[in-house]
Design a protein around this motif. Structure first.
Motif, PDB file in Angstrom:
ATOM      1  N   SER A  33       0.872  -1.175   0.000  1.00 21.99           N
ATOM      2  CA  SER A  33       0.000   0.000   0.000  1.00 21.99           C
ATOM      3  C   SER A  33       0.908   1.223   0.000  1.00 21.99           C
ATOM      4  N   THR A  34       0.336   2.394  -0.154  1.00 21.43           N
ATOM      5  CA  THR A  34       1.130   3.626  -0.236  1.00 21.43           C
ATOM      6  C   THR A  34       2.078   3.777   0.940  1.00 21.43           C
ATOM      7  N   MET A  35       1.607   3.481   2.127  1.00 20.06           N
ATOM      8  CA  MET A  35       2.400   3.694   3.333  1.00 20.06           C
ATOM      9  C   MET A  35       2.866   2.401   3.995  1.00 20.06           C
ATOM     10  N   GLY A  36       2.401   1.277   3.494  1.00 17.66           N
ATOM     11  CA  GLY A  36       2.663   0.015   4.181  1.00 17.66           C
ATOM     12  C   GLY A  36       3.895  -0.732   3.699  1.00 17.66           C
ATOM     13  N   PRO A  37       4.209  -1.832   4.347  1.00 16.21           N
ATOM     14  CA  PRO A  37       5.368  -2.659   3.991  1.00 16.21           C
ATOM     15  C   PRO A  37       5.086  -3.523   2.770  1.00 16.21           C
ATOM     16  N   GLY A  38       6.146  -3.973   2.114  1.00 15.99           N
ATOM     17  CA  GLY A  38       5.990  -4.844   0.962  1.00 15.99           C
ATOM     18  C   GLY A  38       5.645  -6.266   1.380  1.00 15.99           C
TER      19      GLY A  38
END
Length: 233
Positions: free
Chosen positions: A216-221
């Motif tokens: 997500s835009t701000m989340g982890p891969g």
């Protein structure tokens, strides 16, 4: 080394870094880990077994996502005569010729995608230094230099995205909003991957799709099991 915030660290702790998730698992996990206060996008990074230093191994094209990206796309069309009206009727936000080129040269860039009819490329060509670096230059290979401006505008408005390998051979592309239903996100991801598989250069050797990561835009891969996804195409 950059430090991550508490919310990101908390989300990262819930991701098994050694595991390769199925596509549905990755989507559901990505949605559950979203913590931003704005509407986050969901993006895919696909590591391809190509060497972009060689022109015949650059993977580039466009694909229509079945459910769009969730983003409002502002389309500018360079056209004249009947094609100008056709573009406007199809929903183009801005249509014109020299006057639009002059505005752009003056620093105006309040649009996201550009379409041009072939006979307008003499005007558009002067904007290469402005539009090129931003990925907004019309290109016949992407369907954005065409006399069928109505189709081009509708495609872009409905979720057509462009993709291109970066210097490391990785494709980065949006596949929707985190708020989308799992089924819609899955179908968007599969549409992109199918297009990439079809675009495999003849010069590419060895493993073509090496890794797929969802974020997500701000989340982890979140790593995805490549084979399980490719088998579903």
């Amino acid at each position: 080394m950059a430090k991550h915030g508490k919310k990101f660290a908390s989300a990262l702790a819930k991701v098994d870094r050694e595991k390769q998730y199925t596509l549905d698992e990755a989507i559901e996990l990505c949605k559950s880990l979203s913590f931003a206060t704005f509407a986050e996008s969901m993006d895919v990074a696909v590591n391809l077994g190509v060497n972009p230093k060689h022109a015949d191994q650059i993977v580039r094209g466009s694909v229509g996502l079945p459910h769009g990206t969730g983003k409002v796309v502002r389309v500018l069309v360079f056209a004249k005569g009947e094609k100008e009206k056709e573009a406007a009727d199809a929903g183009a936000d801005y249509v014109g010729g020299d006057e639009l080129a002059t505005k752009i040269q003056g620093g105006w860039l309040d649009f996201d995608k550009t379409v041009a009819t072939p006979d307008m490329m003499g005007v558009v060509g002067k904007l290469g230094r402005v539009l090129g670096p931003r990925g907004m230059m019309p290109n016949p290979k992407l369907g954005t230099v065409t006399f069928d401006v109505a189709k081009a505008v509708k495609d872009l408005k409905s979720g057509m995205i462009e993709y291109r390998t970066d210097k490391a051979g990785i494709i980065h592309a949006p596949v929707g909003k985190v708020a989308f239903e799992v089924d819609k996100l899955r179908e968007n991801v599969l549409a992109l991957l199918e297009a990439l598989v079809k675009a495999k250069p003849a010069a590419a050797k060895g493993t073509y799709v090496k890794a797929i990561t969802l974020t997500s835009t701000m989340g982890p891969g979140i790593r995805i099991d490549v084979q399980s996804v490719l088998q579903s195409l």
